[in-house]
Design an enzyme around this catalytic site. Structure first.
Site, mmCIF file in Angstrom:
data_model
loop_
_atom_site.group_PDB
_atom_site.id
_atom_site.type_symbol
_atom_site.label_atom_id
_atom_site.label_comp_id
_atom_site.label_asym_id
_atom_site.label_seq_id
_atom_site.Cartn_x
_atom_site.Cartn_y
_atom_site.Cartn_z
ATOM 1 N N ASP D 22 50.148 42.010 40.040
ATOM 2 C CA ASP D 22 48.936 41.194 40.141
ATOM 3 C C ASP D 22 48.726 40.302 38.928
ATOM 4 O OD1 ASP D 22 48.630 42.538 42.479
ATOM 5 O OD2 ASP D 22 46.797 43.592 41.889
ATOM 6 N N ARG D 102 36.247 49.864 29.859
ATOM 7 C CA ARG D 102 36.147 48.418 30.058
ATOM 8 C C ARG D 102 35.509 47.676 28.888
ATOM 9 N NH1 ARG D 102 39.979 49.183 32.314
ATOM 10 N NH2 ARG D 102 40.204 49.608 34.524
ATOM 11 N N ASP D 131 34.549 47.136 38.101
ATOM 12 C CA ASP D 131 35.163 46.699 36.853
ATOM 13 C C ASP D 131 34.898 45.239 36.537
ATOM 14 O OD1 ASP D 131 36.091 49.091 36.013
ATOM 15 O OD2 ASP D 131 38.044 48.908 36.951
ATOM 16 N N SER D 183 44.963 53.029 44.657
ATOM 17 C CA SER D 183 44.555 52.187 43.560
ATOM 18 C C SER D 183 44.196 53.126 42.411
ATOM 19 C CB SER D 183 43.338 51.360 44.003
ATOM 20 O OG SER D 183 42.735 50.768 42.887
#
Lengths: 432, 432, 432, 432
Positions: D22, D102, D131, D183
């Site tokens: 990605d 994050r 996220d 995921s």
């Protein structure tokens, strides 16, 4: 199925319609841009505007039909009286007058959309305010198959001049009245003022801006004493005379307005993320909330009262944020209803030059008992119980202090110990 | 070691002493009943009483020594200013004037007991009030090896007459002033009134009871506008002039008092379990709290502000309940201090006939920005963001509604569906 | 009227009676010291003790009458199932097994006292525990005209030896069983263990102390999977078979016990101010609470769920502190009942070696929708909405940051700026 | 100035880069669509992936530069240890492993953007997850002049196949490894699993999905006992050996993983409005949190502990919602830091077959004192205090009950009175 659709899918729209410039333009704009039928909806929530000419106006703007409904009784009994019982006040000031009116209007629009087979709801709220959220959340909660059209987030009109121009170009009848410099919202409960000189948070509101209340300086020089009776948290009588919720609020609005009661000037946090200045006049509501709070002080026990204060903070957020038709609001109302069982009694208040002051409260269910509170002996409270109570109530402090002493830890005798030692030597000892 | 001792173990006592009838009698009673030395302690926390004759009085009552301390600066800066920053108000009304003064006095008494080698603290609080708890919890938290003697929970004196008789029998000098019908407590922050006609919750306080404030009816007919400047949550200047915390409160007391500001009449829940009626005058404090709250409205973000409101409820309970010297209060103060970093700016207020109204607020750190809040375009807020925001903010409502629709569950269109269907048919005007 | 009376006023007492040494002694001691009639009361709340010989025992100890009541169904349905629905867990660990059983027993004793015309309630709780509070608060809440007698706070007996001696001297029949080193309380929901080696918080509980659960090490090597079905928050079926609340708990107790599920070892804060070590076995309750929590995760929306978690903290305090018969608990239960409307569905759990793990949950009212949560497109969630959502959700942060930038304030890039600058130079690999 | 810009204004972008398919595609897509320079940023937060080939990969995808930073120490000490101290757990289950990582990454990207003079940040988060919010709120809070590019909300690629096709067409090197059906997100603290068969909430996770923990069934048959020592809330030693935060978590990860500790399977409420199923493995974190909680049980007093539990609920929301760089989180951390002053001591835990159980805890600051809690007499707790305590603690209940009795109100003897009267007649055995 419940997808966002393109413009072509919209065949019939129910529009929240006031008859003013903006919503008149929206009728025309919707027809022009969506090619859809527009049904106007106007709710009477006590805004005290002339509704008689609206059908003609709506027709002239292009609407196919108009619904005009009187929602005042339901608004007062099912929304405002619940709000009073909750004790909710947004950010310690705002009595939620605009917020609380949105769900009832939007809920009716959903109903009419279902009756009429419409596929969308439209409203005239701007993209920076809270009201768009309140309208749309109600639609989402009650019928998510309905689309929502918010022209102000979509079109190119960005000023009153643009709107007037559009109206002229489309033969939309516009009343000649000048637009106020303030953005206002009025209903049975309150009127709000935003914009204009209020946008400078350092500037005092102009005297002539106010509409429901006189300036405290102009209020009567004599105080006025009133008495409100409640049953299970609901105001039933004023000065001995029974009133429906609508009438109660109306009469209190007049009384409060006459004495300059119920003005709030604040900077609040909008749901959409910025702060805004708002000035509110809620004369009757301010009196009702003050009276109800005072009655609760004698009818609710401490645990319930203190917890209800916490709950009220969240309830206020829910109402402010448009979350009326939610499981949490309903669960909270179940709590509140249960808590109001014994909130029955009377409160006396004095209105004078902008303030409302409680001067007496009584209830057949009062938990206040003169006998227990006073100095002397009574049958219920034994003063010798206090020692045991204190010893156990403070036990955790004592246990920690014993630990500290055993470990030689410094016990906090506030601020700087050195200073205190000095202090304790010098200025203190006046000996004998 | 830390055991409750019998009377014979008490050799030296530090007594909270005011020079009035009650504590004068206690000096003598302690000596008579405990055979101990009595050291008097009098704190000046701004009660504005004459302290000059106290050493002679104490001696005449039998005390061996007296300490008189001026705690006003510490009281104002370390207690009252923290209280203002916290936003704590007990049961939405009471500014905690008596509660907040107890820990500082008791903490000093512990210190003096340690210096003097005393083995007990004595106080003149009754067995039905909150103050006994506040005094004793402070002692427990700071030096649990000290005993506490609370004569009112112990002796047979139950009235003023009893006390006068005791005084006469023991040659205790008593000032001739008549005892007020009210029980009062006064300090820099406030005066409280309890008892007398206040014990009937339906009776309005008598006009002549008040001491720090004029009646709103007697206040000047002209409003007075003042400006207070804060730095990090602390009031620093009034009308441009710097003041120490003590001076700030004193000047504001005069201003507030002159305009009848700061009266509260309430029924509150005492910690010891019963309700009591209290009337408070907190003129300067009321102004400070109003100003600080308003300044926070522009300097704090929404999340912090709303959470701080919840925290303030608990903080108020802690202060009211005498839990000043506790880890929780200290942890909360760490939170509050951090939150006040940017609470710097000025507030304008109007004092008039009993009310204090904020009319302007500004701050170099203001989070209010005229540009974002108003109708037009700006660089920060894109109105088209609102649609996405609303869609996700309301998504849980939508998901539930879709579930309900799929399952054929009744979606709540308020109250009785039948009534609403009727309503939707009948009173609506479908015109055109 | 409702005064504390002296011993001579007590004519008839209802005693919470177990048939053990302590309460047998109390029967006799009450007669001896109060000269009163003693009526024993024994509730079957699932403690699984032999109740058949009690009438004889009570008579032999001097009681005039005994009531033995089976309260299990009411205990399970009106107390335990409400507790499960509330999600209340005291101090994140304790499932309130002892706390919740006290109000139902005390409430029945009040009822019987009223039927019998007794003037006091007596219990065998010690003066250091929570149970005395729970018993007495229930009496105060339901019939404050009843006195309470707590012999352990009154008499001179301070050890088992004292009690045995008293029994021998008064011809009280005592079963020969040795007193356990642990203090225990058992009912349908749990068994608690205190005292003995547990008093050292550093010592692991002995394996042979446990009674309802095997050690995880001794549990079967094969996991067992079970399925519980709920209706509106109440467990109705286990593995497809309907069970009454009592049966449900019993069967789950066996299953949980077999797999070593439901042990808790904790230091808790007693209401009376000290900490104590408690070890609990709540096998069925642990499974039920886990299953209910998981079902709520799909049936409740976020707002309701998060608020309910906060409410559960206070609910747990109320139950722990004996405040069952209070307006606050009832108001909270109104909230909870409303919230459980759609908590209907099934949960699969795996029991294995001391743990219970949820492995599946489903509900016709589930708010989880695979389609919305996954990566791809769907009809409800439009990913482009996220940008608008984030922009407004984060707007307050942005506004503050813009202010900071304009004022040149340091924006917090964590900890020490200096270190970070260094960090940004040195250890980063700038390659290519 | 801080306006949303069109694509042409973007000259240089800092991209959160992993080297996977990605983000490799994003490098190329940004260059193609924005015509900008792309600087890659990769943080080592303990994800245990090979970082050595990244510079080459990034170059091959078209990046001009790459920064690779080791943030593990800061992540552990400034984020994870604060999280442990807070006691925050999202929705009672989730230890916030992804959420907490994050802000630290986004904060570094802002710093690098400032150093490099970049005008945007890009990330590879999808438009349905949390996220994106966490990344973008951090950017908004720290440098709102930076734009954010979220390709997944912008481009037409909607599947792995699309991405592979794009990669092939643009000569982007792609590793041959098959994409997992799950995921995942992994770092020092945890690994998360979403998607695949987990999307059916009724399906148990597959055994081979887990990566950090063995199945409890496969864990050793012998329990393992470990001891963790804390100083002021921070874990310092394991089994007597000092470890840095990173090392502590790593070693505990191995220990926990070996015993199958730290798996969570839950349905959670995403910030963006829908529910999602997540499975987490947090072996070391689960142990640390359990140990810390237990140590607090002896080191914190009740008031602080209970309040901290409430605060933890809000703290968890803040972390989950990406609000790390906010005044509220900082104010809460000030509270927490203060509260941890005495959270120093040791905890023993047993790891066995999926569970972690505390079996001992001790502290030099322990507030537990065997003497106070036990049956016998001690110097601190006087059992006779309990009567007074109960009388005042329950006074509000008594006052209400007296009112009810005087008014003839039904006092609630639970449920239906009729049933109870029946009950009181029939099933009770009145014997003797």
């Amino acid at each position: 199925m419940i997808k966002k659709n393109g413009k072509k899918d919209i065949k019939k729209v129910v529009l929240a319609y006031s008859g003013g410039l903006d919503t008149s333009v929206i009728v025309s704009w919707l027809i022009e841009n969506y090619g859809c039928e527009v049904i106007c909806y106007t709710a009477d929530v006590g805004q005290d505007e002339e509704l008689s000419g609206l059908p003609e106006k709506a027709k002239a703007s292009g609407a196919s039909k108009i619904y005009i409904e009187d929602l005042k009784e339901e608004f007062a009994s099912e929304y405002l009286y619940k709000l009073v019982a909750s004790g909710a006040i947004y950010e310690r000031n705002y009595l939620l007058g605009t917020s609380i009116a949105r769900p009832i209007i939007a809920e009716r629009m959903v109903k009419i959309a279902q009756i009429e087979g419409a596929d969308a709801i439209a409203h005239g709220c701007t993209g920076k305010g809270n009201d768009q959220v309140r309208f749309e959340l109600t639609v989402m909660a009650l019928d998510p198959s309905l689309k929502v059209i918010a022209p102000w987030r979509e079109w190119d009109i960005t000023s009153r001049e643009d709107a007037l121009e559009y109206a002229a170009a489309h033969d939309i009848p516009v009343s000649s009245s000048l637009k106020s410099i303030y953005s206002r919202d009025r209903n049975l409960w309150h009127i709000s003022h935003e914009g204009g000189i209020l946008e400078d948070t350092w500037t005092e509101p102009a005297k002539d801006m106010f509409q429901l209340t006189v300036s405290p300086e102009d209020a009567p020089d004599e105080p006025e004493i009133i008495e409100i009776e409640f049953e299970q948290g609901k105001a039933k009588k004023l000065n001995g005379v029974a009133h429906s919720p609508v009438e109660m609020i109306r009469v209190l609005n007049k009384l409060g307005g006459k004495h300059g009661v119920g003005r709030v000037d604040m900077v609040e946090n909008r749901l959409v993320g910025m702060k805004s200045r708002g000035v509110y006049e809620t004369p009757g509501g301010t009196i009702l909330v003050a009276a109800h709070k005072d009655l609760e002080s004698i009818c609710l026990d401490r645990d319930t009262l203190h917890y209800k204060h916490l709950l009220a903070e969240r309830y206020a957020e829910l109402v402010y944020n448009g979350k009326w038709f939610t499981p949490l609001r309903k669960s909270m109302d179940a709590f509140i209803t249960e808590s109001q069982q014994y909130v029955t009694g009377a409160v006396q208040l004095k209105l004078y030059k902008g303030s409302v002051v409680t001067i007496g409260r009584k209830s057949p269910f009062s938990l206040y008992n003169e006998e227990y509170a006073t100095f002397g002996e009574d049958d219920v409270y034994d003063q010798s119980d206090a020692e045991g109570f204190i010893n156990l109530f403070g036990l955790p402090l004592k246990v920690a202090a014993i630990r500290d002493m055993k470990m030689g830890l410094p016990i906090d005798l506030t601020t700087t110990i050195e200073e205190r030692v000095e202090l304790s030597k010098v200025p203190m000892k006046k000996e004998l």
